[in-house]
Motif scaffolding. Structure first.
Motif, short mmCIF file in Angstrom:
data_model
loop_
_atom_site.label_atom_id
_atom_site.label_comp_id
_atom_site.label_asym_id
_atom_site.label_seq_id
_atom_site.Cartn_x
_atom_site.Cartn_y
_atom_site.Cartn_z
N SER A 54 24.64 118.67 26.30
CA SER A 54 25.78 119.13 25.52
C SER A 54 26.10 118.09 24.46
CB SER A 54 26.99 119.34 26.44
OG SER A 54 26.71 120.33 27.40
N LYS A 55 26.62 118.54 23.32
CA LYS A 55 26.88 117.57 22.27
C LYS A 55 28.10 117.94 21.43
CE LYS A 55 23.57 119.60 19.03
NZ LYS A 55 22.44 119.36 18.15
N ILE A 56 28.67 116.89 20.85
CA ILE A 56 29.77 117.03 19.91
C ILE A 56 29.35 116.34 18.62
CG2 ILE A 56 32.20 116.55 19.41
CD1 ILE A 56 32.57 116.14 22.46
N GLU A 57 29.38 117.07 17.53
CA GLU A 57 29.11 116.50 16.21
C GLU A 57 30.39 116.55 15.40
OE1 GLU A 57 24.52 117.55 15.38
OE2 GLU A 57 25.86 119.30 15.47
N TRP A 58 30.64 115.51 14.60
CA TRP A 58 31.85 115.44 13.80
C TRP A 58 31.52 115.17 12.34
CZ3 TRP A 58 32.31 110.89 11.26
CH2 TRP A 58 31.71 109.76 11.83
N VAL A 59 32.43 115.60 11.46
CA VAL A 59 32.35 115.31 10.04
C VAL A 59 33.74 114.92 9.58
CG1 VAL A 59 31.89 116.22 7.72
CG2 VAL A 59 30.48 116.97 9.65
N ASN A 88 29.34 111.59 8.94
CA ASN A 88 29.17 112.45 10.10
C ASN A 88 28.56 111.65 11.23
OD1 ASN A 88 26.89 113.06 8.00
ND2 ASN A 88 25.95 113.38 10.02
N GLY A 89 28.73 112.20 12.44
CA GLY A 89 28.21 111.51 13.59
C GLY A 89 28.36 112.31 14.86
N ALA A 106 28.49 106.92 13.92
CA ALA A 106 28.12 107.59 12.67
C ALA A 106 26.61 107.75 12.66
CB ALA A 106 28.57 106.76 11.48
N THR A 107 26.14 108.91 12.21
CA THR A 107 24.70 109.15 12.17
C THR A 107 24.17 109.23 10.74
OG1 THR A 107 25.08 111.53 12.37
CG2 THR A 107 24.62 110.32 14.41
N ASP A 108 25.07 109.14 9.76
CA ASP A 108 24.64 109.22 8.36
C ASP A 108 24.35 107.84 7.77
OD1 ASP A 108 27.50 108.81 8.52
OD2 ASP A 108 27.57 109.09 6.35
#
Length: 187
Positions: free
Chosen positions: A31-36, A45-46, A76-78
């Motif tokens: 399961s995952k949560i991505e945010w912007v 984003n992350g 953060a993934t960006d």
């Protein structure tokens, strides 16, 4: 003997019509949560990870749910390297989520409306930094998955850093009050 058969039949019929709640734990690894988060000059984003969670069903109908999020996993993934480290550190600092003092957040479903075709309207309480505020969203359930996207107003949880709603003359340093989350659950 006839009374015994009648009682047994009545109990069988009653038991077969009662639908008991099923708690389905989410698979936190899948399961995952991505945010912007957006600002005047761009966005970041992350991701953030679940610590645990459960959806409650009666038959195929969603009737409840609660989740705990590991805020210390916020990243953060960006960005990469030094810039990623700086942003992650700031997001985890007291200006934003204060993860040393508040390592988890939680979401608890309060009211659910079946909208048909596996779509449910949810009113929930979201707790961030020990502040609880209501949120509303639609969640789509299919087989052993559920998905949703919604906005969270960070200022409702005391996160005011860079908010044009609270500070003047921020110019291009203004950060939007709302951030977007996209959630994919597997259970």
């Amino acid at each position: 003997m006839k009374n015994f058969k009648s009682i047994a039949l009545a109990l069988f019929v009653a038991a077969s019509t009662i639908v008991t709640a099923q708690n389905k734990k989410i698979d936190v690894a899948k399961s995952k949560i991505e945010w912007v988060g957006k600002k005047v000059t761009g966005q970041h984003n992350g991701t953030v990870n679940f610590k645990g969670g459960t959806l409650v069903f009666k038959g195929k109908k969603l009737t409840g749910g609660s989740f705990v999020v590991d805020m210390t996993s916020l990243t953060a993934t960006d960005l990469q390297g030094e810039y990623q480290g700086k942003l992650n550190g700031h997001l985890k600092a007291d200006d934003f989520f204060g993860t040393d003092k508040f390592p988890t957040s939680k979401l608890v479903f309060k009211k659910i409306v079946d909208k048909g075709n596996g779509v449910f309207g949810v009113s929930a309480d979201l707790t961030i930094k020990d502040v609880t505020a209501p949120v509303q969203f639609e969640i789509t359930v299919k087989d052993n998955t559920a998905t949703t996207s919604f906005k969270i107003d960070r200022t409702k949880y005391g996160i005011k850093y860079g908010s044009g709603s609270f500070f003047d003359n921020l110019g291009d340093k203004t950060i939007n009050d709302e951030f977007d989350v996209t959630v994919s659950l597997q259970f």
